[in-house]
Design a protein around this motif. Structure first.
Motif, PDB file in Angstrom:
ATOM      1  N   GLY A 340       0.787  -1.223   0.000  1.00 47.74           N
ATOM      2  CA  GLY A 340       0.000   0.000   0.000  1.00 47.74           C
ATOM      3  C   GLY A 340       0.818   1.272   0.000  1.00 47.74           C
ATOM      4  N   PHE A 341       2.083   1.182  -0.356  1.00 49.31           N
ATOM      5  CA  PHE A 341       2.982   2.342  -0.341  1.00 49.31           C
ATOM      6  C   PHE A 341       3.375   2.679  -1.776  1.00 49.31           C
ATOM      7  CE2 PHE A 341       7.424   4.011   0.180  1.00 49.31           C
ATOM      8  CZ  PHE A 341       7.063   5.211   0.773  1.00 49.31           C
ATOM      9  N   VAL A 342       3.370   3.958  -2.128  1.00 48.77           N
ATOM     10  CA  VAL A 342       3.806   4.424  -3.440  1.00 48.77           C
ATOM     11  C   VAL A 342       5.101   5.204  -3.257  1.00 48.77           C
ATOM     12  CG1 VAL A 342       3.235   5.756  -5.497  1.00 48.77           C
ATOM     13  CG2 VAL A 342       1.437   4.528  -4.266  1.00 48.77           C
ATOM     14  N   GLU A 343       6.184   4.628  -3.753  1.00 43.47           N
ATOM     15  CA  GLU A 343       7.508   5.209  -3.589  1.00 43.47           C
ATOM     16  C   GLU A 343       7.862   6.054  -4.812  1.00 43.47           C
ATOM     17  OE1 GLU A 343      11.942   3.539  -2.392  1.00 43.47           O
ATOM     18  OE2 GLU A 343      10.649   2.304  -3.647  1.00 43.47           O
ATOM     19  N   VAL A 344       8.366   7.255  -4.568  1.00 46.09           N
ATOM     20  CA  VAL A 344       8.768   8.153  -5.645  1.00 46.09           C
ATOM     21  C   VAL A 344      10.279   8.036  -5.835  1.00 46.09           C
ATOM     22  CG1 VAL A 344       8.720  10.519  -6.519  1.00 46.09           C
ATOM     23  CG2 VAL A 344       6.897   9.707  -4.998  1.00 46.09           C
ATOM     24  N   ILE A 345      10.700   7.714  -7.067  1.00 42.47           N
ATOM     25  CA  ILE A 345      12.114   7.503  -7.385  1.00 42.47           C
ATOM     26  C   ILE A 345      12.546   8.530  -8.423  1.00 42.47           C
ATOM     27  CG2 ILE A 345      13.830   5.836  -8.185  1.00 42.47           C
ATOM     28  CD1 ILE A 345      11.760   3.646  -7.481  1.00 42.47           C
ATOM     29  N   SER A 346      13.593   9.274  -8.117  1.00 41.60           N
ATOM     30  CA  SER A 346      14.100  10.322  -9.003  1.00 41.60           C
ATOM     31  C   SER A 346      15.405   9.875  -9.645  1.00 41.60           C
ATOM     32  CB  SER A 346      14.312  11.615  -8.209  1.00 41.60           C
ATOM     33  OG  SER A 346      14.936  12.596  -9.002  1.00 41.60           O
ATOM     34  N   PHE A 347      15.484   9.985 -10.981  1.00 47.97           N
ATOM     35  CA  PHE A 347      16.708   9.674 -11.714  1.00 47.97           C
ATOM     36  C   PHE A 347      17.366  10.984 -12.140  1.00 47.97           C
ATOM     37  CE2 PHE A 347      14.458   5.721 -11.892  1.00 47.97           C
ATOM     38  CZ  PHE A 347      15.450   4.752 -11.902  1.00 47.97           C
ATOM     39  N   THR A 348      18.628  11.145 -11.731  1.00 52.55           N
ATOM     40  CA  THR A 348      19.313  12.425 -11.850  1.00 52.55           C
ATOM     41  C   THR A 348      20.660  12.261 -12.535  1.00 52.55           C
ATOM     42  OG1 THR A 348      18.267  13.079  -9.763  1.00 52.55           O
ATOM     43  CG2 THR A 348      20.090  14.444 -10.535  1.00 52.55           C
ATOM     44  N   VAL A 349      21.026  13.256 -13.330  1.00 47.45           N
ATOM     45  CA  VAL A 349      22.375  13.355 -13.883  1.00 47.45           C
ATOM     46  C   VAL A 349      23.178  14.257 -12.957  1.00 47.45           C
ATOM     47  CG1 VAL A 349      23.776  14.092 -15.844  1.00 47.45           C
ATOM     48  CG2 VAL A 349      21.533  13.077 -16.236  1.00 47.45           C
ATOM     49  N   PRO A 350      24.255  13.764 -12.353  1.00 46.21           N
ATOM     50  CA  PRO A 350      25.007  14.602 -11.405  1.00 46.21           C
ATOM     51  C   PRO A 350      25.734  15.747 -12.127  1.00 46.21           C
ATOM     52  CG  PRO A 350      26.108  12.477 -11.739  1.00 46.21           C
ATOM     53  CD  PRO A 350      24.807  12.394 -12.460  1.00 46.21           C
ATOM     54  N   ARG A 351      25.386  16.949 -11.787  1.00 43.59           N
ATOM     55  CA  ARG A 351      26.038  18.149 -12.325  1.00 43.59           C
ATOM     56  C   ARG A 351      26.254  19.133 -11.186  1.00 43.59           C
ATOM     57  NH1 ARG A 351      25.308  18.786 -18.090  1.00 43.59           N
ATOM     58  NH2 ARG A 351      25.683  16.693 -18.913  1.00 43.59           N
ATOM     59  N   LYS A 352      27.374  19.833 -11.240  1.00 43.50           N
ATOM     60  CA  LYS A 352      27.691  20.795 -10.183  1.00 43.50           C
ATOM     61  C   LYS A 352      27.062  22.154 -10.436  1.00 43.50           C
ATOM     62  CE  LYS A 352      32.098  18.689  -8.831  1.00 43.50           C
ATOM     63  NZ  LYS A 352      33.560  18.891  -8.685  1.00 43.50           N
TER      64      LYS A 352
END
Length: 492
Positions: A340-352
């Motif tokens: 019953g849990f909806v997990e939010v996953i973020s995909f990121t390009v590491p930039r400074k």
């Protein structure tokens, strides 16, 4: 002395990270249906999730900002009479969502800004044409108001949602597993129970190509990419999971055919056309793999895998215009857990740098149609309208539709009445002297309160009956222990 050559790519270091629990969604009765669907649809305004409900014909719609624990009595979209199997948001109007169900009907709903305040049971249009369950719905990528539905009757129907009319129909040879529009919506790719991959002209229904797909008996899926490429997932004869890359001109000769693993979950490809990346996820898996598609061998380049400990029941993907551009977020997924849990996953390009990164954020699809349904069915093809992400995302205007006379536009900002397919009677305005809207609203509130009271009374009756049965059992046990006699129910 040896040198290792590393392929240059802007996305080689992309990583996935789950957001904090308070930024996710909890206490949702996620559906337990075994149908091969993602059961989740997301856009920059709302998240929609198919849930387990009485009767089975409901799904939950929440504003994205309503994170945390969800009230069990939250209003639902509950007009279907059978289990909801697939849902899809309109790409040109963030308030409109389509749903297909086991009741053989496709319904289109309008969600008000801010979310639902009471359960929604009346759609703005009902599309009746299938004889068996509808397992897939998909909007046209460039034409306004064009919706595809595929049913277990081996039939694909393409609708004009604004008028409720059937634009075209395709009789498929066997049970349809998946359908995918081409980049400009001029062709349609399907996978089937007979293990074939087919390409159709969606306007005429004529089959243009047919080729053998994956050899396994389990469902396979196909996704149209740019440059007339087709990405497929399926199973080998030994039940190994595979993916392949094919050219539309040589459908039966895969450019790439690779074995992934020996798990049994059907792989769902999710495509990002801006940067040519494909994400693979499956029910029962706890990971998400991602690949980059390029023009040089080996064409499909594995990047990395997001791993977690909890298996997923489904996944929803956010359009690029809903991602956090300033933090270099190139993708966001909403993973449904069985608990019953909806997990939010973020995909990121590491930039400074904090500046806009134009090399990883090219122009993306705008929430604006390139043509009308009438133009598309007449033979016009146009690519999607693109928008720049540099100046941030502004709320797009809702698509307006120029419907024929006496055919009301169902995706207007404030749809006033329900539409049924052509040939059926349309709703008529109230005659003079009818009750005032305020009285009607008051009546609806009273009816809603009455339903709630009936539910509470029913719960109490069940509880009282359970207590009486328990008391009867306890009394019998005591009487047997004391006198060796069993009491009749009326004597207790």
């Amino acid at each position: 002395m040896s040198f290792r050559i590393v392929r240059r790519s802007k996305f080689r270091h992309v990583y996935g990270q789950a957001l904090k629990r308070e930024q996710c969604y909890d206490n949702i009765r996620i559906t337990k249906n075994s149908w091969d669907s993602l059961f989740c649809a997301v856009n920059p305004k709302f998240i929609a999730i198919v849930i387990e409900a009485a009767g089975g014909g409901a799904f939950l719609v929440l504003p994205l900002s309503k994170t945390g624990r969800v009230d069990v009595n939250s209003p639902l979209v509950s007009g279907h009479k059978g289990t909801v199997l697939d849902i899809a948001w309109c790409p040109f109007n963030d308030n409109v969502i389509a749903s297909g169900s086991e009741d053989c009907i496709v319904r289109v709903w309008h969600i008000p800004d801010g979310g639902l305040t009471k359960s929604l049971t009346e759609p703005i249009v009902e599309l009746v044409g299938h004889q068996r369950r509808v397992g897939l719905v998909s909007w046209h990528p460039t034409a306004n108001n064009v919706l595809l539905s595929a049913g277990a009757d081996c039939r694909i129907i393409i609708w004009n949602v604004g008028t409720g009319e059937i634009l075209s129909s395709i009789d498929h040879p066997d049970l349809i597993f998946h359908c995918s529009w081409s980049w400009d919506g001029s062709r349609l790719c399907t996978t089937c129970k007979d293990k074939k991959i087919r390409i159709y002209d969606p306007r005429t229904g004529e089959m243009e190509q047919e080729a053998d797909g994956h050899e396994g008996a389990k469902p396979q899926r196909a996704m149209y990419l740019k440059n007339n490429l087709i990405f497929t997932t399926g199973f080998s004869r030994m039940s190994e999971r595979q993916y392949s890359l094919r050219s539309e001109s040589a459908l039966g000769e895969p450019i790439v055919l690779e074995v992934l693993d020996t798990s049994n979950g059907v792989l769902f490809p999710i495509y990002d056309p801006d940067i040519n990346m494909v994400y693979l996820c499956a029910k029962g898996d706890s990971n998400i793999r991602y690949f980059e598609i390029t023009e040089e061998p080996p064409f499909v380049h594995y990047i990395s895998t997001y791993q977690s400990t909890e298996p997923q029941r489904g996944v929803g993907s956010m359009p690029k215009r809903g991602c956090d551009i300033l933090n270099c977020e190139i993708a966001r997924f909403y993973k449904l857990h069985s608990k019953g849990f909806v997990e939010v996953i973020s995909f990121t390009v590491p930039r400074k740098s904090d500046l806009f990164q134009g090399d990883i954020f090219p122009d993306t699809q705008a929430a604006e149609p390139a043509m009308t349904a009438e133009e598309w069915i007449s033979g016009v093809d146009r690519e999607p309208i693109l928008m720049s992400l540099k100046d941030g995302i502004t709320q797009p205007k809702k698509a307006e539709f120029k419907a024929p006379p006496k055919k009301p536009n169902i995706l207007d900002k404030n749809p006033a009445k329900k539409i049924t397919p052509s040939g059926s009677k349309e709703a008529t305005p109230s005659p003079p002297g009818s009750p005032l809207p305020a009285n009607a609203n008051r009546l609806e509130e009273l009816m809603s309160e009455l339903k709630k009271m009936k539910t509470v009374i029913l719960k109490h009756e069940v509880r009282i009956r359970d207590l009486e049965e328990k008391f009867s059992v306890d009394a019998n046990a005591n009487n047997i222990a004391n006198n060796g006699e069993t009491l009749l129910p009326d004597e207790v």
